[in-house]
Design a protein around this motif. Structure first.
Motif, PDB file in Angstrom:
ATOM      1  N   ASP A   1      -6.660   1.805  -4.838  1.00 46.67           N
ATOM      2  CA  ASP A   1      -6.383   3.179  -4.429  1.00 46.67           C
ATOM      3  C   ASP A   1      -5.909   3.143  -2.979  1.00 46.67           C
ATOM      4  OD1 ASP A   1      -6.478   5.809  -3.466  1.00 46.67           O
ATOM      5  OD2 ASP A   1      -8.332   6.289  -4.530  1.00 46.67           O
ATOM      6  N   PRO A   2      -4.639   3.514  -2.715  1.00 47.02           N
ATOM      7  CA  PRO A   2      -4.116   3.405  -1.351  1.00 47.02           C
ATOM      8  C   PRO A   2      -4.740   4.379  -0.357  1.00 47.02           C
ATOM      9  CG  PRO A   2      -2.556   4.568  -2.730  1.00 47.02           C
ATOM     10  CD  PRO A   2      -3.654   4.065  -3.637  1.00 47.02           C
TER      11      PRO A   2
ATOM     12  N   PHE B   1      -4.494  -3.857  -8.590  1.00 43.89           N
ATOM     13  CA  PHE B   1      -4.246  -2.509  -8.079  1.00 43.89           C
ATOM     14  C   PHE B   1      -5.434  -1.983  -7.280  1.00 43.89           C
ATOM     15  CE2 PHE B   1      -1.488  -2.939 -11.759  1.00 43.89           C
ATOM     16  CZ  PHE B   1      -0.278  -2.557 -11.212  1.00 43.89           C
TER      17      PHE B   1
ATOM     18  N   THR C   1       4.461   1.571  -9.288  1.00 45.00           N
ATOM     19  CA  THR C   1       4.041   0.172  -9.165  1.00 45.00           C
ATOM     20  C   THR C   1       3.378  -0.306 -10.454  1.00 45.00           C
ATOM     21  OG1 THR C   1       2.004   0.824  -8.030  1.00 45.00           O
ATOM     22  CG2 THR C   1       3.854   0.138  -6.656  1.00 45.00           C
TER      23      THR C   1
ATOM     24  N   ALA D   1      -1.226  -4.037  -5.158  1.00 43.50           N
ATOM     25  CA  ALA D   1      -0.378  -2.855  -5.074  1.00 43.50           C
ATOM     26  C   ALA D   1      -1.157  -1.561  -5.252  1.00 43.50           C
ATOM     27  CB  ALA D   1       0.721  -2.923  -6.138  1.00 43.50           C
ATOM     28  N   SER D   2      -0.605  -0.520  -4.660  1.00 39.14           N
ATOM     29  CA  SER D   2      -1.152   0.822  -4.836  1.00 39.14           C
ATOM     30  C   SER D   2      -1.159   1.182  -6.312  1.00 39.14           C
ATOM     31  CB  SER D   2      -0.285   1.856  -4.107  1.00 39.14           C
ATOM     32  OG  SER D   2      -0.355   1.675  -2.729  1.00 39.14           O
ATOM     33  N   ASP D   3      -2.207   1.831  -6.723  1.00 36.28           N
ATOM     34  CA  ASP D   3      -2.329   2.269  -8.107  1.00 36.28           C
ATOM     35  C   ASP D   3      -1.601   3.603  -8.251  1.00 36.28           C
ATOM     36  OD1 ASP D   3      -2.987   2.606 -10.714  1.00 36.28           O
ATOM     37  OD2 ASP D   3      -5.159   2.612 -10.414  1.00 36.28           O
ATOM     38  N   ILE D   4      -0.269   3.519  -8.288  1.00 34.66           N
ATOM     39  CA  ILE D   4       0.581   4.693  -8.483  1.00 34.66           C
ATOM     40  C   ILE D   4       1.535   4.363  -9.633  1.00 34.66           C
ATOM     41  CG2 ILE D   4       0.374   5.553  -6.115  1.00 34.66           C
ATOM     42  CD1 ILE D   4       3.099   4.306  -5.490  1.00 34.66           C
TER      43      ILE D   4
ATOM     44  N   MET E   1      -8.827  -1.122  -0.952  1.00 36.28           N
ATOM     45  CA  MET E   1      -7.816  -2.091  -0.530  1.00 36.28           C
ATOM     46  C   MET E   1      -8.507  -3.377  -0.070  1.00 36.28           C
ATOM     47  SD  MET E   1      -4.741  -1.743   2.314  1.00 36.28           S
ATOM     48  CE  MET E   1      -4.473  -0.053   1.868  1.00 36.28           C
TER      49      MET E   1
ATOM     50  N   PRO F   1       0.807  -1.232   0.000  1.00 39.34           N
ATOM     51  CA  PRO F   1       0.000   0.000   0.000  1.00 39.34           C
ATOM     52  C   PRO F   1       0.836   1.277   0.000  1.00 39.34           C
ATOM     53  CG  PRO F   1       0.152  -0.844   2.210  1.00 39.34           C
ATOM     54  CD  PRO F   1       0.920  -1.797   1.332  1.00 39.34           C
ATOM     55  N   SER F   2       1.855   1.325  -0.818  1.00 40.60           N
ATOM     56  CA  SER F   2       2.770   2.455  -0.839  1.00 40.60           C
ATOM     57  C   SER F   2       2.126   3.694  -1.466  1.00 40.60           C
ATOM     58  CB  SER F   2       4.016   2.080  -1.646  1.00 40.60           C
ATOM     59  OG  SER F   2       4.931   3.135  -1.625  1.00 40.60           O
ATOM     60  N   LEU F   3       2.426   4.845  -0.885  1.00 40.82           N
ATOM     61  CA  LEU F   3       1.979   6.115  -1.462  1.00 40.82           C
ATOM     62  C   LEU F   3       3.033   6.701  -2.385  1.00 40.82           C
ATOM     63  CD1 LEU F   3       0.348   7.741   1.682  1.00 40.82           C
ATOM     64  CD2 LEU F   3      -0.798   6.608  -0.229  1.00 40.82           C
TER      65      LEU F   3
END
Length: 152
Positions: A101-102, A99, A89, A83-86, A108, A61-63
């Motif tokens: 949204d964190p 994916f 990643t 994984a975070s949708d960034i 999540m 869950p990384s920002l």
């Protein structure tokens, strides 16, 4: 949300994180989530590989990320990735991760429930993860860098 059927979460890494401090110091009677969370502290590469091997999935869950080594390691070792949708990643995982949204806990939870309750999707993610991880190697990276330098 998942409620009492929530899986156990293993959080690996340095124990000084202020993000998890309230869970680490809480008494089990005072906080019902503590029996669902294990803090490992720092682990060896072998211990991390063992966690990936036994995990239902890696929850990442990384920002912010520069690259995202844990998802790549997990995919390489046959562990599905949530994984975070960034952008970083997305770049590392391609179509091999689920994916979310964190910033939205319910999103999540959706991803976690998907991996827990859909074994066919989990198996497909493991297969895609193996293929995706093969695209990253030191030899391949060095070759790409050499190609760029030669073009200069």
């Amino acid at each position: 949300m998942m409620g009492s059927a929530a899986p156990k979460f293993v959080i690996a890494g340095a124990p000084a994180s202020s993000v998890f401090q309230s869970y680490e110091t809480s008494e089990p009677e005072a906080n019902s989530v503590t029996d669902k969370i294990v803090f490992t502290g720092r682990l060896s590469d072998e211990e991390i590989a063992g966690l990936y091997a036994g995990a239902t999935a890696l929850l990442f869950p990384s920002l912010y990320e520069g690259f995202g080594i844990p998802p790549l390691e997990a995919m390489l070792l046959g562990c599905p990735v949530l994984a975070s949708d960034i952008p970083p990643t997305r770049e590392v995982c391609g179509d091999a991760a689920l994916f979310f949204d964190p910033l939205r806990p319910e999103d999540m939870a959706r991803a976690i429930n998907e991996i827990l309750h859909n074994p066919e999707h989990r198996a497909k993610m493991i297969e895609r993860g193996h293929l995706r991880a093969q695209e990253f190697s030191w030899d391949r990276s060095a070759g790409r860098l050499l190609d760029i330098v030669e073009q200069l």
